[in-house]
Design a protein around this motif. Structure first.
Motif, PDB file in Angstrom:
ATOM      1  N   ILE A  54       2.944   3.703   6.274  1.00 31.71           N
ATOM      2  CA  ILE A  54       3.406   4.069   7.615  1.00 31.71           C
ATOM      3  C   ILE A  54       4.629   3.215   7.932  1.00 31.71           C
ATOM      4  O   ILE A  54       4.604   1.995   7.780  1.00 31.71           O
ATOM      5  CB  ILE A  54       2.319   3.826   8.674  1.00 31.71           C
ATOM      6  CG1 ILE A  54       1.089   4.699   8.394  1.00 31.71           C
ATOM      7  CG2 ILE A  54       2.855   4.110  10.079  1.00 31.71           C
ATOM      8  CD1 ILE A  54      -0.087   4.422   9.317  1.00 31.71           C
ATOM      9  N   ALA A  55       5.692   3.857   8.373  1.00 34.73           N
ATOM     10  CA  ALA A  55       6.893   3.136   8.791  1.00 34.73           C
ATOM     11  C   ALA A  55       6.716   2.717  10.243  1.00 34.73           C
ATOM     12  O   ALA A  55       6.589   3.564  11.124  1.00 34.73           O
ATOM     13  CB  ALA A  55       8.126   4.012   8.624  1.00 34.73           C
ATOM     14  N   SER A  56       6.694   1.411  10.493  1.00 37.99           N
ATOM     15  CA  SER A  56       6.519   0.932  11.862  1.00 37.99           C
ATOM     16  C   SER A  56       7.823   1.077  12.630  1.00 37.99           C
ATOM     17  O   SER A  56       8.898   1.199  12.032  1.00 37.99           O
ATOM     18  CB  SER A  56       6.076  -0.535  11.858  1.00 37.99           C
ATOM     19  OG  SER A  56       7.198  -1.384  11.785  1.00 37.99           O
ATOM     20  N   PRO A  57       7.761   1.041  13.957  1.00 32.57           N
ATOM     21  CA  PRO A  57       8.987   1.158  14.758  1.00 32.57           C
ATOM     22  C   PRO A  57       9.940  -0.016  14.579  1.00 32.57           C
ATOM     23  O   PRO A  57      11.067   0.047  15.061  1.00 32.57           O
ATOM     24  CB  PRO A  57       8.456   1.199  16.197  1.00 32.57           C
ATOM     25  CG  PRO A  57       7.022   1.578  16.099  1.00 32.57           C
ATOM     26  CD  PRO A  57       6.559   1.016  14.795  1.00 32.57           C
ATOM     27  N   TYR A  58       9.521  -1.080  13.892  1.00 31.41           N
ATOM     28  CA  TYR A  58      10.326  -2.287  13.803  1.00 31.41           C
ATOM     29  C   TYR A  58      10.925  -2.490  12.422  1.00 31.41           C
ATOM     30  O   TYR A  58      11.274  -3.604  12.039  1.00 31.41           O
ATOM     31  CB  TYR A  58       9.480  -3.494  14.213  1.00 31.41           C
ATOM     32  CG  TYR A  58       8.817  -3.253  15.537  1.00 31.41           C
ATOM     33  CD1 TYR A  58       9.583  -3.070  16.689  1.00 31.41           C
ATOM     34  CD2 TYR A  58       7.439  -3.143  15.626  1.00 31.41           C
ATOM     35  CE1 TYR A  58       8.980  -2.794  17.905  1.00 31.41           C
ATOM     36  CE2 TYR A  58       6.833  -2.873  16.846  1.00 31.41           C
ATOM     37  CZ  TYR A  58       7.609  -2.703  17.978  1.00 31.41           C
ATOM     38  OH  TYR A  58       7.019  -2.423  19.183  1.00 31.41           O
ATOM     39  N   GLY A  59      11.047  -1.399  11.650  1.00 29.45           N
ATOM     40  CA  GLY A  59      11.715  -1.484  10.367  1.00 29.45           C
ATOM     41  C   GLY A  59      10.881  -2.073   9.257  1.00 29.45           C
ATOM     42  O   GLY A  59      11.419  -2.441   8.213  1.00 29.45           O
ATOM     43  N   VAL A  60       9.571  -2.166   9.466  1.00 30.06           N
ATOM     44  CA  VAL A  60       8.659  -2.741   8.479  1.00 30.06           C
ATOM     45  C   VAL A  60       7.669  -1.672   8.054  1.00 30.06           C
ATOM     46  O   VAL A  60       7.074  -0.999   8.896  1.00 30.06           O
ATOM     47  CB  VAL A  60       7.902  -3.947   9.079  1.00 30.06           C
ATOM     48  CG1 VAL A  60       6.870  -4.475   8.101  1.00 30.06           C
ATOM     49  CG2 VAL A  60       8.880  -5.038   9.487  1.00 30.06           C
ATOM     50  N   ASP A  61       7.480  -1.492   6.757  1.00 29.18           N
ATOM     51  CA  ASP A  61       6.465  -0.560   6.266  1.00 29.18           C
ATOM     52  C   ASP A  61       5.098  -1.237   6.256  1.00 29.18           C
ATOM     53  O   ASP A  61       4.996  -2.450   6.018  1.00 29.18           O
ATOM     54  CB  ASP A  61       6.808  -0.086   4.853  1.00 29.18           C
ATOM     55  CG  ASP A  61       7.933   0.942   4.849  1.00 29.18           C
ATOM     56  OD1 ASP A  61       8.336   1.391   5.935  1.00 29.18           O
ATOM     57  OD2 ASP A  61       8.410   1.285   3.751  1.00 29.18           O
ATOM     58  N   VAL A  62       4.076  -0.440   6.488  1.00 24.28           N
ATOM     59  CA  VAL A  62       2.709  -0.962   6.535  1.00 24.28           C
ATOM     60  C   VAL A  62       1.817  -0.128   5.629  1.00 24.28           C
ATOM     61  O   VAL A  62       1.851   1.110   5.681  1.00 24.28           O
ATOM     62  CB  VAL A  62       2.143  -0.947   7.970  1.00 24.28           C
ATOM     63  CG1 VAL A  62       0.701  -1.454   7.985  1.00 24.28           C
ATOM     64  CG2 VAL A  62       3.012  -1.790   8.896  1.00 24.28           C
ATOM     65  N   ILE A  63       1.034  -0.802   4.779  1.00 26.68           N
ATOM     66  CA  ILE A  63      -0.061  -0.155   4.057  1.00 26.68           C
ATOM     67  C   ILE A  63      -1.305  -0.447   4.887  1.00 26.68           C
ATOM     68  O   ILE A  63      -1.800  -1.573   4.901  1.00 26.68           O
ATOM     69  CB  ILE A  63      -0.216  -0.710   2.630  1.00 26.68           C
ATOM     70  CG1 ILE A  63       1.113  -0.663   1.875  1.00 26.68           C
ATOM     71  CG2 ILE A  63      -1.306   0.056   1.883  1.00 26.68           C
ATOM     72  CD1 ILE A  63       1.673   0.728   1.677  1.00 26.68           C
ATOM     73  N   PRO A  64      -1.821   0.542   5.623  1.00 26.02           N
ATOM     74  CA  PRO A  64      -2.820   0.263   6.651  1.00 26.02           C
ATOM     75  C   PRO A  64      -4.246   0.247   6.103  1.00 26.02           C
ATOM     76  O   PRO A  64      -4.523   0.674   4.980  1.00 26.02           O
ATOM     77  CB  PRO A  64      -2.639   1.431   7.623  1.00 26.02           C
ATOM     78  CG  PRO A  64      -2.272   2.579   6.706  1.00 26.02           C
ATOM     79  CD  PRO A  64      -1.433   1.962   5.598  1.00 26.02           C
ATOM     80  N   LEU A  65      -5.131  -0.256   6.946  1.00 22.53           N
ATOM     81  CA  LEU A  65      -6.563  -0.166   6.716  1.00 22.53           C
ATOM     82  C   LEU A  65      -7.153   0.608   7.878  1.00 22.53           C
ATOM     83  O   LEU A  65      -6.820   0.338   9.042  1.00 22.53           O
ATOM     84  CB  LEU A  65      -7.187  -1.560   6.631  1.00 22.53           C
ATOM     85  CG  LEU A  65      -8.567  -1.673   5.968  1.00 22.53           C
ATOM     86  CD1 LEU A  65      -8.496  -1.289   4.498  1.00 22.53           C
ATOM     87  CD2 LEU A  65      -9.118  -3.087   6.100  1.00 22.53           C
ATOM     88  N   GLY A  66      -7.988   1.575   7.578  1.00 21.26           N
ATOM     89  CA  GLY A  66      -8.565   2.406   8.613  1.00 21.26           C
ATOM     90  C   GLY A  66      -9.761   1.753   9.287  1.00 21.26           C
ATOM     91  O   GLY A  66     -10.166   0.641   8.936  1.00 21.26           O
ATOM     92  N   PRO A  67     -10.340   2.444  10.273  1.00 23.25           N
ATOM     93  CA  PRO A  67     -11.508   1.894  10.968  1.00 23.25           C
ATOM     94  C   PRO A  67     -12.734   1.858  10.064  1.00 23.25           C
ATOM     95  O   PRO A  67     -12.805   2.551   9.046  1.00 23.25           O
ATOM     96  CB  PRO A  67     -11.705   2.874  12.134  1.00 23.25           C
ATOM     97  CG  PRO A  67     -11.073   4.145  11.670  1.00 23.25           C
ATOM     98  CD  PRO A  67      -9.933   3.753  10.786  1.00 23.25           C
ATOM     99  N   ASN A  68     -13.680   1.015  10.432  1.00 24.64           N
ATOM    100  CA  ASN A  68     -14.970   0.917   9.730  1.00 24.64           C
ATOM    101  C   ASN A  68     -14.808   0.515   8.265  1.00 24.64           C
ATOM    102  O   ASN A  68     -15.524   1.014   7.391  1.00 24.64           O
ATOM    103  CB  ASN A  68     -15.737   2.246   9.835  1.00 24.64           C
ATOM    104  CG  ASN A  68     -15.909   2.698  11.268  1.00 24.64           C
ATOM    105  OD1 ASN A  68     -16.269   1.908  12.136  1.00 24.64           O
ATOM    106  ND2 ASN A  68     -15.638   3.969  11.518  1.00 24.64           N
ATOM    107  N   ARG A  69     -13.891  -0.388   8.006  1.00 29.50           N
ATOM    108  CA  ARG A  69     -13.659  -0.858   6.642  1.00 29.50           C
ATOM    109  C   ARG A  69     -14.021  -2.335   6.495  1.00 29.50           C
ATOM    110  O   ARG A  69     -13.441  -3.049   5.694  1.00 29.50           O
ATOM    111  CB  ARG A  69     -12.193  -0.665   6.258  1.00 29.50           C
ATOM    112  CG  ARG A  69     -11.772   0.785   6.090  1.00 29.50           C
ATOM    113  CD  ARG A  69     -12.485   1.465   4.931  1.00 29.50           C
ATOM    114  NE  ARG A  69     -11.744   2.613   4.439  1.00 29.50           N
ATOM    115  CZ  ARG A  69     -12.180   3.434   3.507  1.00 29.50           C
ATOM    116  NH1 ARG A  69     -13.387   3.232   2.958  1.00 29.50           N
ATOM    117  NH2 ARG A  69     -11.448   4.452   3.098  1.00 29.50           N
TER     118      ARG A  69
END
Length: 277
Positions: A100-115
């Motif tokens: 996910i490309a964040s609004p601040y120019g940083v990409d994020v490999i996220p973790l979803g809920p319940n993990r």
């Protein structure tokens, strides 16, 4: 003690800092939660982009609290992620599909809920394979780890250096000392461990008399030049990102400007440390 809590300059150059010759993998690591690890990670990720917009920065969220995602503007619109870091490490999907490309120019490999369990039980070989692929695309990769010693183990072979956030009280300093002891124990066991690049003091109100005892304890195991202040006297501007994170380097209040200068100073020191390795 003034040598420890160095004065933050009134102005700091925003000139570009050089890109690293090789990708850098960092983490702010803590054995206990609630001391600013994720907030520090998000702030440094954005500060890298402020110091040099050419930096390609990726934050890998391996912390089930998902605070770092909120700090980087990935909030309610992404609460129901269908695929995340855990799916990548399980081989179910490639990492670009969850990025996910964040609004601040940083990409994020996220973790979803319940993990919660997944954040603690990652496969070291899969972690190494993912970071190896990310290094082909980014200059700096910041890993936001779940609190606790076990959470670091799968990442030992890929993280180059760590910053240790600390609150200046008994439990905060004890957590840092425990972390240093864990790393030294793992090194004696023959494990590859990250270097400690510094200890970052968070949530300090500036009262030196109260802080002196805790700083003395830290200095017994760490050189004083490794100890940096960052959220001096005021952390409200960066505590909960959905409402307050974004303006931190732009806000005009004296406290926000002070925090912004501290973040730049810490990030530049970390870069200097990384370039010298």
């Amino acid at each position: 003690m003034t040598s420890v809590l160095q004065t933050i300059p009134e102005t700091l150059s925003m000139a570009s800092v050089p890109l690293p010759e090789h990708p850098i993998v960092w983490s702010a690591y803590a054995v206990k939660g609630g001391i600013g690890k994720s907030t520090l990670t998000a702030n440094i990720a954005f500060t890298l982009r402020v110091l040099n917009p050419m930096y390609r920065v990726c934050v890998v969220n391996a912390d089930s609290t998902r605070v770092v995602q909120q700090c980087l503007g990935i909030g309610r619109d992404h609460q129901e992620l269908t695929q995340d870091l855990y799916d990548v490490l399980q081989g179910a999907v490639e990492w670009p599909a969850v990025r996910i490309a964040s609004p601040y120019g940083v990409d994020v490999i996220p973790l979803g809920p319940n993990r919660h369990e997944a954040a603690r039980e990652l496969n070291p070989q899969a972690v190494q394979a993912l970071v190896r692929r990310l290094r082909e695309h980014y200059d700096v990769i910041l890993i936001d780890l779940h609190p606790g010693a076990q959470a670091l183990i799968p990442w030992l072979n890929v993280i180059h250096s760590v910053l240790l956030p600390v609150t200046l009280n008994a439990s905060g300093v004890e957590a840092v000392l425990d972390t240093v002891d864990d790393l030294q124990t793992w090194r004696r066991q023959g494990l590859a461990i990250p270097d400690i690049a510094g200890v970052v003091i968070n949530k300090w109100d500036g009262r030196m008399r109260i802080a002196k005892n805790w700083l003395d304890q830290l200095e017994r195991v760490l050189p004083h030049e490794w100890i940096y202040p960052w959220a001096i006297r005021n952390t409200t501007a960066i505590e909960h990102a959905e409402t307050a994170w974004q303006p931190i380097l732009r806000e005009s209040s004296p406290s926000a400007q002070e925090v912004g200068r501290a973040l730049q100073l810490i990030t530049q020191r970390w870069l200097t440390y990384a370039f010298a390795r």
